[in-house]
Design a protein around this motif. Structure first.
Motif, PDB file in Angstrom:
ATOM      1  N   ALA A  30       0.825  -1.206   0.000  1.00  0.00           N
ATOM      2  CA  ALA A  30       0.000   0.000   0.000  1.00  0.00           C
ATOM      3  C   ALA A  30       0.860   1.257   0.000  1.00  0.00           C
ATOM      4  O   ALA A  30       0.562   2.222  -0.708  1.00  0.00           O
ATOM      5  CB  ALA A  30      -0.930  -0.018   1.207  1.00  0.00           C
ATOM      6  N   ALA A  31       1.938   1.251   0.780  1.00  0.00           N
ATOM      7  CA  ALA A  31       2.810   2.421   0.849  1.00  0.00           C
ATOM      8  C   ALA A  31       3.497   2.696  -0.484  1.00  0.00           C
ATOM      9  O   ALA A  31       3.831   3.849  -0.794  1.00  0.00           O
ATOM     10  CB  ALA A  31       3.858   2.234   1.946  1.00  0.00           C
ATOM     11  N   ALA A  32       3.694   1.631  -1.294  1.00  0.00           N
ATOM     12  CA  ALA A  32       4.309   1.813  -2.610  1.00  0.00           C
ATOM     13  C   ALA A  32       3.325   2.394  -3.621  1.00  0.00           C
ATOM     14  O   ALA A  32       3.705   2.697  -4.755  1.00  0.00           O
ATOM     15  CB  ALA A  32       4.849   0.474  -3.117  1.00  0.00           C
ATOM     16  N   GLY A  33       2.053   2.526  -3.221  1.00  0.00           N
ATOM     17  CA  GLY A  33       1.071   3.168  -4.086  1.00  0.00           C
ATOM     18  C   GLY A  33       0.033   2.242  -4.688  1.00  0.00           C
ATOM     19  O   GLY A  33      -0.846   2.686  -5.425  1.00  0.00           O
ATOM     20  N   TYR A  34       0.112   0.954  -4.378  1.00  0.00           N
ATOM     21  CA  TYR A  34      -0.822  -0.009  -4.961  1.00  0.00           C
ATOM     22  C   TYR A  34      -2.145   0.006  -4.203  1.00  0.00           C
ATOM     23  O   TYR A  34      -2.175   0.179  -2.982  1.00  0.00           O
ATOM     24  CB  TYR A  34      -0.218  -1.412  -4.958  1.00  0.00           C
ATOM     25  N   ARG A  35      -3.215  -0.221  -4.934  1.00  0.00           N
ATOM     26  CA  ARG A  35      -4.534  -0.321  -4.325  1.00  0.00           C
ATOM     27  C   ARG A  35      -5.101  -1.726  -4.444  1.00  0.00           C
ATOM     28  O   ARG A  35      -6.211  -1.990  -3.977  1.00  0.00           O
ATOM     29  CB  ARG A  35      -5.485   0.697  -4.978  1.00  0.00           C
ATOM     30  N   GLY A  36      -4.359  -2.609  -5.076  1.00  0.00           N
ATOM     31  CA  GLY A  36      -4.772  -3.995  -5.185  1.00  0.00           C
ATOM     32  C   GLY A  36      -3.565  -4.874  -5.380  1.00  0.00           C
ATOM     33  O   GLY A  36      -2.496  -4.405  -5.809  1.00  0.00           O
ATOM     34  N   ALA A  37      -3.701  -6.153  -5.045  1.00  0.00           N
ATOM     35  CA  ALA A  37      -2.581  -7.085  -5.173  1.00  0.00           C
ATOM     36  C   ALA A  37      -3.106  -8.507  -5.162  1.00  0.00           C
ATOM     37  O   ALA A  37      -4.226  -8.776  -4.711  1.00  0.00           O
ATOM     38  CB  ALA A  37      -1.582  -6.899  -4.022  1.00  0.00           C
ATOM     39  N   GLU A  38      -2.288  -9.410  -5.674  1.00  0.00           N
ATOM     40  CA  GLU A  38      -2.609 -10.826  -5.513  1.00  0.00           C
ATOM     41  C   GLU A  38      -2.285 -11.239  -4.083  1.00  0.00           C
ATOM     42  O   GLU A  38      -1.376 -10.700  -3.438  1.00  0.00           O
ATOM     43  CB  GLU A  38      -1.819 -11.664  -6.520  1.00  0.00           C
ATOM     44  N   LEU A  39      -3.042 -12.179  -3.586  1.00  0.00           N
ATOM     45  CA  LEU A  39      -2.860 -12.661  -2.224  1.00  0.00           C
ATOM     46  C   LEU A  39      -1.573 -13.462  -2.106  1.00  0.00           C
ATOM     47  O   LEU A  39      -1.153 -14.134  -3.055  1.00  0.00           O
ATOM     48  CB  LEU A  39      -4.046 -13.540  -1.819  1.00  0.00           C
ATOM     49  N   PRO A  40      -0.937 -13.436  -0.941  1.00  0.00           N
ATOM     50  CA  PRO A  40       0.240 -14.279  -0.734  1.00  0.00           C
ATOM     51  C   PRO A  40      -0.180 -15.740  -0.620  1.00  0.00           C
ATOM     52  O   PRO A  40      -1.380 -16.034  -0.535  1.00  0.00           O
ATOM     53  CB  PRO A  40       0.803 -13.763   0.599  1.00  0.00           C
ATOM     54  N   PRO A  41       0.764 -16.671  -0.635  1.00  0.00           N
ATOM     55  CA  PRO A  41       0.413 -18.092  -0.561  1.00  0.00           C
ATOM     56  C   PRO A  41      -0.440 -18.408   0.656  1.00  0.00           C
ATOM     57  O   PRO A  41      -0.278 -17.792   1.725  1.00  0.00           O
ATOM     58  CB  PRO A  41       1.778 -18.782  -0.473  1.00  0.00           C
ATOM     59  N   ALA A  42      -1.350 -19.359   0.496  1.00  0.00           N
ATOM     60  CA  ALA A  42      -2.211 -19.766   1.606  1.00  0.00           C
ATOM     61  C   ALA A  42      -1.365 -20.162   2.812  1.00  0.00           C
ATOM     62  O   ALA A  42      -0.368 -20.866   2.683  1.00  0.00           O
ATOM     63  CB  ALA A  42      -3.087 -20.936   1.181  1.00  0.00           C
TER      64      ALA A  42
END
Length: 301
Positions: A30-42
Motif C-alpha cells: 500500500a505504501a508503494a502506491g498499490y490499491r490492489g494485489a494478488e494474495l500471498p500463498p495460503a
C-alpha cells in the motif's frame, strides 16, 4: 485498467518463516502506491481469511491467488489438490475482488534444468500426456467455478505449458481463460503483441513483467541448475528489459482493457525488513513507470 502488485515482487513465494511479517508486506504494498494485489500463498498470513483481513486494513483489493499444480505427476497432483483447498478457502473470503484462481503447471526437475524448450520435443509431453494434463485442467477449473471463483491458467517457463504451441494446444482442449504474463510468454518463445492478439478473447488476467533474454540464454549455455538463483536475475524493473511494454500498454489502452494488470518483478526471497523496504521502493518505481506511460497515452489521445 487497474494496476496491482504481486507478492513475488516483494520476495514472498512460500508460506514459510523467514519472510516479512504479513502485515508489513501488505503495508509495504500500500505504501508503494498499490490499491490492489494478488494474495500471498495460503497460510502465509494465518488461517483462511487472515490475509484478506490484512488486505482490508491496508486498503488493498485482493485480486487473485497463485495455485501451482503438478498436473503430470499423479502423486504430487493429489498432494497439490489437498493444498489447493486452503488456497481456495482464502480466495473465497475476498468478496471485494475478482477472485481469480491462477492455475499453473509446476513441471518437474528436468524442466528446471532445460528451460525455454521451444519446439524441441525432448522433454515435452507426448499427445497422451498433454491430453491428461488438459483433462485435469478442465476438471479443476470446473471445480473452481463451482465454488464461485474464476479460474485462469498461467503459462510458465520451465513447465509443460510454456511455448506458444503448447498454449495453443491447451486453449484448444480446455475452456479455461489465460493469465497472460508478458515475461513468461516472451521467454517461452512468443511475441507478446502477436500472442495477445491471438488469444485476447481468452485472457482474463495480466502479469506485467520485463525480462532480459541474455540472462536466460547464458543460463542455458552454462547449463545452470540453480534455477531459483538465475531466475531472479532475469526479471528486471519495467522499461529496463527487452520487452516492448510501452507498446503493449498502448494496446491494452486501445482496447479499453478493464481487468487487472499485476506488476511482477520476480526477485530472490527476502528475509529482513531492510530488504522489504528496498523491494517496496523498486515496486513504487515500477508503478510510477506504468502510470507515466498510461498518462502519456491518455494525453496523446
Amino acid at each position: 485498467m487497474k494496476i496491482g502488485a504481486g507478492p513475488v515482487s516483494f520476495g514472498v513465494y512460500q508460506p514459510s518463516a523467514g519472510g516479512p511479517a504479513p502485515n508489513h508486506l501488505m503495508d509495504a504494498m500500500a505504501a508503494a502506491g498499490y490499491r490492489g494485489a494478488e494474495l500471498p500463498p495460503a497460510g502465509y498470513a494465518g488461517p483462511p481469511g487472515a490475509a484478506v483481513e490484512l488486505f482490508a486494513r491496508s486498503g488493498l483489493t485482493p485480486v487473485g491467488i497463485y495455485i501451482p499444480i503438478h498436473f503430470s505427476d499423479p502423486t504430487l497432483l493429489t498432494r497439490d489438490q489437498v493444498g489447493m483447498e486452503d488456497t481456495l478457502s482464502e480466495l473465497e473470503k475476498a468478496e471485494d475482488g475478482p477472485r481469480i484462481a491462477i492455475l499453473a503447471d509446476e513441471g518437474g526437475g528436468i524442466l528446471l534444468r532445460n528451460p525455454a524448450r521451444g519446439d524441441d520435443p525432448t522433454h515435452a509431453l507426448d499427445a497422451a500426456g498433454f491430453g491428461a494434463l488438459t483433462d485435469e485442467v478442465n476438471r479443476i477449473a470446473e471445480y473452481i467455478r463451482g465454488r464461485g471463483l474464476t479460474p485462469s491458467f498461467h503459462p510458465h517457463i520451465s513447465t509443460y505449458v510454456e511455448s506458444p504451441a503448447e498454449v495453443e494446444t491447451l486453449l484448444g482442449a480446455t475452456d479455461i481463460d489465460l493469465t497472460f504474463d508478458t515475461g513468461h510468454i516472451a521467454l517461452g518463445g512468443g511475441d507478446i503483441a502477436e500472442c495477445f492478439e491471438s488469444w485476447r478473447e481468452r485472457i482474463n488476467h495480466i502479469h506485467l513483467k520485463d525480462v532480459r533474454h541474455d540472462v536466460l540464454e547464458e543460463a542455458k549455455r552454462r547449463r545452470r541448475i540453480d534455477f531459483d538463483v538465475w531466475w531472479a536475475e532475469v526479471s528486471v524493473p519495467l522499461g529496463e528489459g527487452d520487452l516492448p511494454l510501452r507498446e503493449f500498454l498502448a494496446n491494452l489502452s486501445a482496447i479499453n482493457y478493464q481487468g487487472w494488470a499485476v506488476i511482477e518483478q520476480d526477485r530472490a526471497p527476502i528475509s529482513s525488513e531492510a530488504e522489504l523496504c528496498s523491494a517496496a521502493e523498486v515496486q513504487r518505481r515500477n508503478l510510477q513507470w506504468v502510470s507515466r506511460v498510461l498518462e502519456g497515452l491518455a494525453g496523446g489521445s
